[in-house]
Design a protein around this motif. Structure first.
Motif, PDB file in Angstrom:
ATOM      1  N   UNK A  52    -103.999 -79.514  19.899  1.00 40.46           N
ATOM      2  CA  UNK A  52    -104.054 -80.534  18.850  1.00 40.46           C
ATOM      3  C   UNK A  52    -102.655 -81.096  18.624  1.00 40.46           C
ATOM      4  N   UNK A  53    -102.606 -82.399  18.340  1.00 43.86           N
ATOM      5  CA  UNK A  53    -101.349 -83.083  18.021  1.00 43.86           C
ATOM      6  C   UNK A  53    -101.572 -83.840  16.722  1.00 43.86           C
ATOM      7  N   UNK A  54    -100.647 -83.674  15.769  1.00 37.70           N
ATOM      8  CA  UNK A  54    -100.737 -84.322  14.463  1.00 37.70           C
ATOM      9  C   UNK A  54     -99.442 -85.092  14.224  1.00 37.70           C
ATOM     10  N   UNK A  55     -99.547 -86.411  14.114  1.00 38.93           N
ATOM     11  CA  UNK A  55     -98.382 -87.256  13.849  1.00 38.93           C
ATOM     12  C   UNK A  55     -98.468 -87.766  12.419  1.00 38.93           C
ATOM     13  N   UNK A  56     -97.467 -87.424  11.610  1.00 45.19           N
ATOM     14  CA  UNK A  56     -97.443 -87.838  10.206  1.00 45.19           C
ATOM     15  C   UNK A  56     -96.007 -88.155   9.814  1.00 45.19           C
ATOM     16  N   UNK A  57     -95.767 -89.392   9.407  1.00 44.77           N
ATOM     17  CA  UNK A  57     -94.425 -89.779   8.993  1.00 44.77           C
ATOM     18  C   UNK A  57     -93.421 -89.563  10.102  1.00 44.77           C
ATOM     19  N   UNK A  58     -92.362 -88.799   9.816  1.00 48.20           N
ATOM     20  CA  UNK A  58     -91.333 -88.562  10.826  1.00 48.20           C
ATOM     21  C   UNK A  58     -91.459 -87.178  11.459  1.00 48.20           C
ATOM     22  N   UNK A  59     -92.681 -86.615  11.457  1.00 44.67           N
ATOM     23  CA  UNK A  59     -92.914 -85.279  12.017  1.00 44.67           C
ATOM     24  C   UNK A  59     -94.148 -85.289  12.910  1.00 44.67           C
ATOM     25  N   UNK A  60     -94.035 -84.631  14.049  1.00 43.91           N
ATOM     26  CA  UNK A  60     -95.172 -84.388  14.928  1.00 43.91           C
ATOM     27  C   UNK A  60     -95.355 -82.890  15.060  1.00 43.91           C
ATOM     28  N   UNK A  61     -96.592 -82.412  14.888  1.00 47.83           N
ATOM     29  CA  UNK A  61     -96.910 -80.996  15.045  1.00 47.83           C
ATOM     30  C   UNK A  61     -97.856 -80.850  16.225  1.00 47.83           C
ATOM     31  N   UNK A  62     -97.587 -79.860  17.070  1.00 46.94           N
ATOM     32  CA  UNK A  62     -98.414 -79.591  18.241  1.00 46.94           C
ATOM     33  C   UNK A  62     -98.848 -78.137  18.175  1.00 46.94           C
ATOM     34  N   UNK A  63    -100.161 -77.888  18.367  1.00 49.85           N
ATOM     35  CA  UNK A  63    -100.710 -76.535  18.344  1.00 49.85           C
ATOM     36  C   UNK A  63    -101.598 -76.338  19.568  1.00 49.85           C
ATOM     37  N   UNK A  64    -101.456 -75.209  20.247  1.00 42.91           N
ATOM     38  CA  UNK A  64    -102.232 -74.913  21.452  1.00 42.91           C
ATOM     39  C   UNK A  64    -103.335 -73.911  21.135  1.00 42.91           C
ATOM     40  N   UNK A  65    -104.569 -74.283  21.487  1.00 41.37           N
ATOM     41  CA  UNK A  65    -105.716 -73.398  21.325  1.00 41.37           C
ATOM     42  C   UNK A  65    -105.835 -72.489  22.543  1.00 41.37           C
ATOM     43  N   UNK A  66    -105.792 -73.084  23.732  1.00 43.02           N
ATOM     44  CA  UNK A  66    -105.726 -72.288  24.953  1.00 43.02           C
ATOM     45  C   UNK A  66    -104.975 -73.070  26.018  1.00 43.02           C
ATOM     46  N   UNK A  67    -104.465 -72.374  27.006  1.00 40.97           N
ATOM     47  CA  UNK A  67    -103.660 -72.998  28.049  1.00 40.97           C
ATOM     48  C   UNK A  67    -102.187 -73.044  27.667  1.00 40.97           C
ATOM     49  N   UNK A  68    -101.451 -73.959  28.281  1.00 38.99           N
ATOM     50  CA  UNK A  68    -100.024 -74.112  28.027  1.00 38.99           C
ATOM     51  C   UNK A  68     -99.702 -75.596  27.917  1.00 38.99           C
ATOM     52  N   UNK A  69     -98.787 -75.917  27.000  1.00 38.98           N
ATOM     53  CA  UNK A  69     -98.387 -77.308  26.764  1.00 38.98           C
ATOM     54  C   UNK A  69     -96.872 -77.360  26.673  1.00 38.98           C
ATOM     55  N   UNK A  70     -96.271 -78.299  27.392  1.00 41.48           N
ATOM     56  CA  UNK A  70     -94.841 -78.545  27.280  1.00 41.48           C
ATOM     57  C   UNK A  70     -94.607 -79.601  26.220  1.00 41.48           C
ATOM     58  N   UNK A  71     -93.647 -79.369  25.319  1.00 45.80           N
ATOM     59  CA  UNK A  71     -93.349 -80.312  24.236  1.00 45.80           C
ATOM     60  C   UNK A  71     -91.857 -80.602  24.242  1.00 45.80           C
ATOM     61  N   UNK A  72     -91.520 -81.874  24.172  1.00 42.65           N
ATOM     62  CA  UNK A  72     -90.123 -82.278  24.089  1.00 42.65           C
ATOM     63  C   UNK A  72     -89.981 -83.502  23.219  1.00 42.65           C
ATOM     64  N   UNK A  73     -88.763 -83.828  22.889  1.00 39.18           N
ATOM     65  CA  UNK A  73     -88.494 -85.036  22.106  1.00 39.18           C
ATOM     66  C   UNK A  73     -88.568 -86.260  22.999  1.00 39.18           C
ATOM     67  N   UNK A  74     -88.983 -87.376  22.433  1.00 41.66           N
ATOM     68  CA  UNK A  74     -88.999 -88.628  23.199  1.00 41.66           C
ATOM     69  C   UNK A  74     -87.596 -89.018  23.628  1.00 41.66           C
ATOM     70  N   UNK A  75     -86.609 -88.606  22.850  1.00 37.54           N
ATOM     71  CA  UNK A  75     -85.227 -88.969  23.142  1.00 37.54           C
ATOM     72  C   UNK A  75     -84.596 -88.070  24.194  1.00 37.54           C
ATOM     73  N   UNK A  76     -85.343 -87.101  24.718  1.00 37.14           N
ATOM     74  CA  UNK A  76     -84.816 -86.207  25.741  1.00 37.14           C
ATOM     75  C   UNK A  76     -84.323 -84.907  25.152  1.00 37.14           C
ATOM     76  N   UNK A  77     -83.589 -84.171  25.952  1.00 38.68           N
ATOM     77  CA  UNK A  77     -83.097 -82.871  25.530  1.00 38.68           C
ATOM     78  C   UNK A  77     -84.010 -81.761  26.001  1.00 38.68           C
ATOM     79  N   UNK A  78     -83.706 -80.574  25.574  1.00 34.92           N
ATOM     80  CA  UNK A  78     -84.444 -79.386  25.989  1.00 34.92           C
ATOM     81  C   UNK A  78     -85.807 -79.326  25.306  1.00 34.92           C
TER      82      UNK A  78
END
Length: 172
Positions: A109-135
């Protein structure tokens, strides 16, 4: 983002075609819309991709050269995405103003609200990074991350109440 690229995920080019979807409008690009009981809409797309949108979610489906949906640009509210595993992987990503969440065969699940994005994994694996780059970080089942300006990407096991609240908004 470095972790995303190591896992074989790539940022989609700006030349993608797109269709903007509001929760009550029909979809296309190889997707069939099902109005779910309650406050969600379900899109079943080619290649085993299912997207459940919270009522009022603002998002744009994006497709690559084959015309199949392979990304979503999420502007507000929450989506639950399930990508069926397939040989060779099934690349899919969700892009928000703050983050990019990329996957091969999972449910999250991905939740975008204001200046925050929250990502939660139910099963499997998900890579998450900033749009601006970085680790970036990689999430596993039961893990989540909040992507906010100026805050580190910290992987946490989400409390059951937080998981239940988000999934309830998505009819789960």
């Amino acid at each position: 983002m470095q972790g995303l690229f190591k896992a074989g995920f790539v940022l989609l080019a700006c030349t993608l075609s797109s269709i903007e979807i509001a929760a009550a409008q029909p979809a296309n690009q190889g997707c069939v819309t099902e109005n779910s009981p309650g406050m969600t809409q379900t899109l079943r797309c080619e290649a085993g991709i299912t997207i459940i949108a919270e009522d009022g979610a603002r998002y744009t489906l994006q497709s690559g050269s084959k015309g199949r949906v392979d990304a979503v640009e999420l502007g507000g509210k929450a989506l639950l995405i399930e990508v069926a595993p397939k040989p060779g992987g099934n690349k899919f990503q969700v892009v928000t103003p703050q983050a990019i969440a990329a996957v091969r065969g999972t449910k999250w699940a991905v939740d975008a609200a204001g200046d925050k994005t929250s990502v939660f994994v139910i099963n499997g694996r998900v890579g998450v990074g900033r749009r601006t780059g970085g680790r970036g970080v990689t999430l596993g089942p039961g893990e989540g991350v909040d992507v906010e300006p100026g805050a580190p990407l910290t992987v946490k096991r989400w409390a059951p109440a937080r998981v239940s609240a988000l999934l309830a908004r998505l009819g789960q």
